[in-house]
Design an enzyme around this catalytic site. Sequence first.
Site, short mmCIF file in Angstrom:
data_model
loop_
_atom_site.label_atom_id
_atom_site.label_comp_id
_atom_site.label_asym_id
_atom_site.label_seq_id
_atom_site.Cartn_x
_atom_site.Cartn_y
_atom_site.Cartn_z
N LYS A 16 0.85 -1.18 0.00
CA LYS A 16 0.00 0.00 0.00
C LYS A 16 0.89 1.24 0.00
O LYS A 16 2.06 1.20 0.36
CB LYS A 16 -0.95 0.03 1.21
CG LYS A 16 -0.28 -0.05 2.58
CD LYS A 16 0.29 1.24 3.11
CE LYS A 16 0.90 1.08 4.51
NZ LYS A 16 1.67 2.27 4.95
N ASP A 141 -2.57 -1.25 10.47
CA ASP A 141 -2.75 -1.33 9.02
C ASP A 141 -3.37 -2.65 8.57
O ASP A 141 -3.79 -2.75 7.41
CB ASP A 141 -1.41 -1.18 8.30
CG ASP A 141 -0.85 0.23 8.37
OD1 ASP A 141 -1.56 1.13 8.83
OD2 ASP A 141 0.31 0.42 7.95
#
Length: 285
Positions: A16, A141
């Site tokens: 990401k 996350d």
Amino acid sequence: MTALDLDAMAWPAPAKLNLMLRVVGRRPNGYHALQTVFQFIDRCDRLWFDVRDDGVIRRVTEVADVAADNDLTVRAALALQRATGCTLGADIRYEKILPMGGGLGGGSSDAATTLVALNHLWRTGLDEEALARLALPLGADVPVFVRGRAAWAEGVGEQLTPIELPEPWYLVIVPKCHVATGAVFSHPQLTRDSNPIKLADFLRGDIANDCLSVVRHEYPPVAVALDWLHQRGNGRLTGTGCCVFAEFATQQQALTVYQQCPAAWQSFIAKGLNQSPLALMKTAG
């Protein structure tokens, strides 16, 4: 794609990028209140899982400087076992592409892929909400990787609102250093009281990263890479890691700048994705 295909093939653990990051406060427990935007890229670790009947969770791939007991894939598998009472185990092996300490979410993504894959392979039947709740204690996350959709995030990064963004091409540079998240968030010069913004502010171009000044100062290779990128595009830092990136409208534009990177640097180009490869795999299966 059939369930049998999913049982046999590699599972992706995508990277990401944090397209912005604001630190808007600090909680009594010491965690920081954040605002950020997550988007995936098509750069992935790959994981394989062999189901065991004896309940043993075993990492069969050696990973430098990460003991098996501390490996997030092992911890994720154990968490799923405990939550569901599953008596099966797994041998876990993987091909590690994403750098540790890079800000690309590699460890968190590996943990999320482990949860999603073993939930399928063990037939434990948890839905996405339950998996996301199980993911949060593993790391702030991890839930976004479980859900697999680009998101506006608040809280410690776990309060997720799916968003649709342009899907540009990115040039990502990996400086030769490891940035420890804890060191950045404990740094006395870190800005901890930025004013919160709205998603509309980000969409209008507010893409600041409050960790940038600390990382630039403490990790000179990051500063060098950012300065190089600024001469060719809008260089940015992802999360609290060492990786820096620039956005391009086309693959050819990204490739042109990539070909100018010094030979000693590790770098790559990748496509921005609003739905992660793991999410696409779940949908196909």
